[in-house]
Scaffold this motif. Structure first.
Motif, PDB file in Angstrom:
ATOM      1  N   GLU A  49       4.271   1.301   2.123  1.00 24.37           N
ATOM      2  CA  GLU A  49       4.185   0.376   3.247  1.00 24.37           C
ATOM      3  C   GLU A  49       3.550  -0.947   2.819  1.00 24.37           C
ATOM      4  O   GLU A  49       2.879  -1.031   1.792  1.00 24.37           O
ATOM      5  CB  GLU A  49       3.348   0.979   4.375  1.00 24.37           C
ATOM      6  N   ILE A  50       3.765  -1.963   3.644  1.00 31.85           N
ATOM      7  CA  ILE A  50       3.009  -3.197   3.477  1.00 31.85           C
ATOM      8  C   ILE A  50       1.990  -3.277   4.607  1.00 31.85           C
ATOM      9  O   ILE A  50       2.194  -2.721   5.697  1.00 31.85           O
ATOM     10  CB  ILE A  50       3.901  -4.453   3.447  1.00 31.85           C
ATOM     11  N   VAL A  51       0.883  -3.945   4.310  1.00 32.17           N
ATOM     12  CA  VAL A  51      -0.168  -4.168   5.298  1.00 32.17           C
ATOM     13  C   VAL A  51      -0.338  -5.670   5.461  1.00 32.17           C
ATOM     14  O   VAL A  51      -0.441  -6.398   4.469  1.00 32.17           O
ATOM     15  CB  VAL A  51      -1.511  -3.540   4.856  1.00 32.17           C
ATOM     16  N   TYR A  52      -0.375  -6.133   6.702  1.00 28.96           N
ATOM     17  CA  TYR A  52      -0.553  -7.560   6.967  1.00 28.96           C
ATOM     18  C   TYR A  52      -2.029  -7.926   6.866  1.00 28.96           C
ATOM     19  O   TYR A  52      -2.864  -7.402   7.605  1.00 28.96           O
ATOM     20  CB  TYR A  52      -0.012  -7.917   8.347  1.00 28.96           C
ATOM     21  N   LEU A  53      -2.346  -8.837   5.944  1.00 26.96           N
ATOM     22  CA  LEU A  53      -3.729  -9.254   5.716  1.00 26.96           C
ATOM     23  C   LEU A  53      -4.117 -10.478   6.526  1.00 26.96           C
ATOM     24  O   LEU A  53      -5.284 -10.665   6.872  1.00 26.96           O
ATOM     25  CB  LEU A  53      -3.932  -9.563   4.227  1.00 26.96           C
ATOM     26  N   ASP A  54      -3.152 -11.339   6.790  1.00 27.37           N
ATOM     27  CA  ASP A  54      -3.428 -12.580   7.513  1.00 27.37           C
ATOM     28  C   ASP A  54      -2.122 -13.063   8.110  1.00 27.37           C
ATOM     29  O   ASP A  54      -1.036 -12.651   7.683  1.00 27.37           O
ATOM     30  CB  ASP A  54      -4.000 -13.632   6.553  1.00 27.37           C
ATOM     31  N   ASP A  78       0.862  -1.179   0.000  1.00 31.91           N
ATOM     32  CA  ASP A  78       0.000   0.000   0.000  1.00 31.91           C
ATOM     33  C   ASP A  78       0.900   1.231   0.000  1.00 31.91           C
ATOM     34  O   ASP A  78       1.313   1.705   1.052  1.00 31.91           O
ATOM     35  CB  ASP A  78      -0.918  -0.009   1.216  1.00 31.91           C
ATOM     36  N   GLY A  79       1.221   1.711  -1.190  1.00 30.43           N
ATOM     37  CA  GLY A  79       2.140   2.841  -1.277  1.00 30.43           C
ATOM     38  C   GLY A  79       3.532   2.441  -0.837  1.00 30.43           C
ATOM     39  O   GLY A  79       4.121   1.495  -1.357  1.00 30.43           O
ATOM     40  N   LEU A 108       7.571  -7.642  -3.033  1.00 28.50           N
ATOM     41  CA  LEU A 108       6.567  -7.008  -3.894  1.00 28.50           C
ATOM     42  C   LEU A 108       7.159  -5.851  -4.688  1.00 28.50           C
ATOM     43  O   LEU A 108       6.804  -5.636  -5.856  1.00 28.50           O
ATOM     44  CB  LEU A 108       5.388  -6.533  -3.039  1.00 28.50           C
ATOM     45  N   LEU A 109       8.065  -5.096  -4.079  1.00 32.54           N
ATOM     46  CA  LEU A 109       8.735  -4.019  -4.812  1.00 32.54           C
ATOM     47  C   LEU A 109       9.555  -4.583  -5.969  1.00 32.54           C
ATOM     48  O   LEU A 109       9.534  -4.053  -7.083  1.00 32.54           O
ATOM     49  CB  LEU A 109       9.644  -3.228  -3.870  1.00 32.54           C
ATOM     50  N   PRO A 167       7.338  -0.386   6.871  1.00 26.97           N
ATOM     51  CA  PRO A 167       7.918   0.212   5.668  1.00 26.97           C
ATOM     52  C   PRO A 167       8.361  -0.881   4.701  1.00 26.97           C
ATOM     53  O   PRO A 167       9.069  -1.813   5.087  1.00 26.97           O
ATOM     54  CB  PRO A 167       9.104   1.023   6.205  1.00 26.97           C
ATOM     55  N   ALA A 168       7.950  -0.774   3.453  1.00 28.43           N
ATOM     56  CA  ALA A 168       8.183  -1.843   2.483  1.00 28.43           C
ATOM     57  C   ALA A 168       9.665  -2.119   2.259  1.00 28.43           C
ATOM     58  O   ALA A 168      10.045  -3.260   1.981  1.00 28.43           O
ATOM     59  CB  ALA A 168       7.503  -1.492   1.158  1.00 28.43           C
TER      60      ALA A 168
END
Length: 278
Positions: A110-115, A107-108, A144-145, A134-135
């Motif tokens: 940053e990474i967001v933990y989904l599970d 997400d921009g 992902l980057l 921070p990614a």
């Protein structure tokens, strides 16, 4: 922004703030947090109550987010269905490794933990679903980057002033470019105490039927267990899981597919490596 836009932005900011409080808040708390007059804060909160996003306790008069937030979040998750499709793969990886396993999205910056599946071991890496990092500092973010293949200009715009969260954090764009190149070559990323001291990790992207990287599987490992032999095994297990999970998303192993053989480059020690800091 026009006045209506500012009003909407303020309401959304207050709503997000309430969610992160994880507990009841008073009008004065909101007023102090946003530098608002009490009357302004009260009006914003009452609007959120009337719209169903916030609940007010009839006894204490405190405010908290309503379950509508959860309901809409669940609908979004159901619409993508990614978590449901890959969760069995995450569970299997957690069982065979004994380490904490994440599913994360970019997400921009940053990474967001989904599970996630927590490690049952006494010493384990901690995180929470919905948490951010921070990614450029975590393995799932770097994976992902790397899969997105941004150029130097895009990375500089995304991370204009990278912060050194530990002595190992990458704060130079040239270093980050080199790191992402290595990640693409071996199929997975690594984190050697770059976000939190004492915590290392591995991460690799999942691809959908279009060959697009959509999420990443990450493995968080305490540095004391990040030995050369074990990290080689972990990397093999992660890549096998990612191939199966990508197949569950419809990937045919074409565009952006992971290599069949990855050559781990992990060090036996968690000693900070030299970095050029911006």
């Amino acid at each position: 922004m026009n006045p209506m836009d500012l009003t909407l932005a303020k309401g959304l900011a207050v709503l997000e703030w309430l969610v992160h409080q994880q507990g009841p808040a008073r009008v004065i708390d909101v007023a102090n947090a946003f530098g608002l007059a009490r009357s302004n804060a009260h009006r914003t909160l009452q609007t959120l109550v009337q719209c169903g996003w916030v609940q007010q306790d009839p006894v204490s008069s405190c405010y908290r987010p309503s379950l509508r937030m959860f309901e809409l979040g669940a609908l979004v998750a159901d619409a993508t269905d990614i978590r449901a499709l890959v969760r069995p793969k995450l569970a299997a990886l957690a069982r065979i490794t004994g380490e904490t396993i994440h599913l994360a999205t970019l997400d921009g910056a940053e990474i967001v933990y989904l599970d996630k599946f927590d490690s049952p071991l006494p010493v384990a890496a901690y995180s929470r679903i919905g948490g951010r990092a921070p990614a450029y500092c975590v393995a799932s973010g770097k994976a992902l980057l790397a899969a997105a293949q941004p150029d130097a200009a895009a990375l500089s715009a995304l991370f204009p002033s990278p912060v050194a969260h530990t002595p190992n954090s990458i704060t130079d764009i040239d270093d980050l470019i080199a790191e992402l190149d290595r990640t693409r070559k071996c199929g997975y990323a690594e984190n050697r105490e770059e976000w939190r001291l004492g915590v290392c990790g591995l991460g690799a992207p999942l691809f959908d039927a279009r060959g697009v990287p959509v999420v990443a599987i990450g493995m968080s490992i305490p540095a004391i267990r990040f030995t050369r032999a074990r990290s080689r095994k972990f990397a093999e297990q992660l890549l096998a899981c990612v191939r199966e999970a990508s197949a569950a998303l419809g990937s045919r192993g074409e565009t952006g597919a992971l290599p069949d053989v990855a050559e781990p480059r992990l060090n036996a020690s968690s000693t900070p490596r030299p970095r050029r800091h911006a």
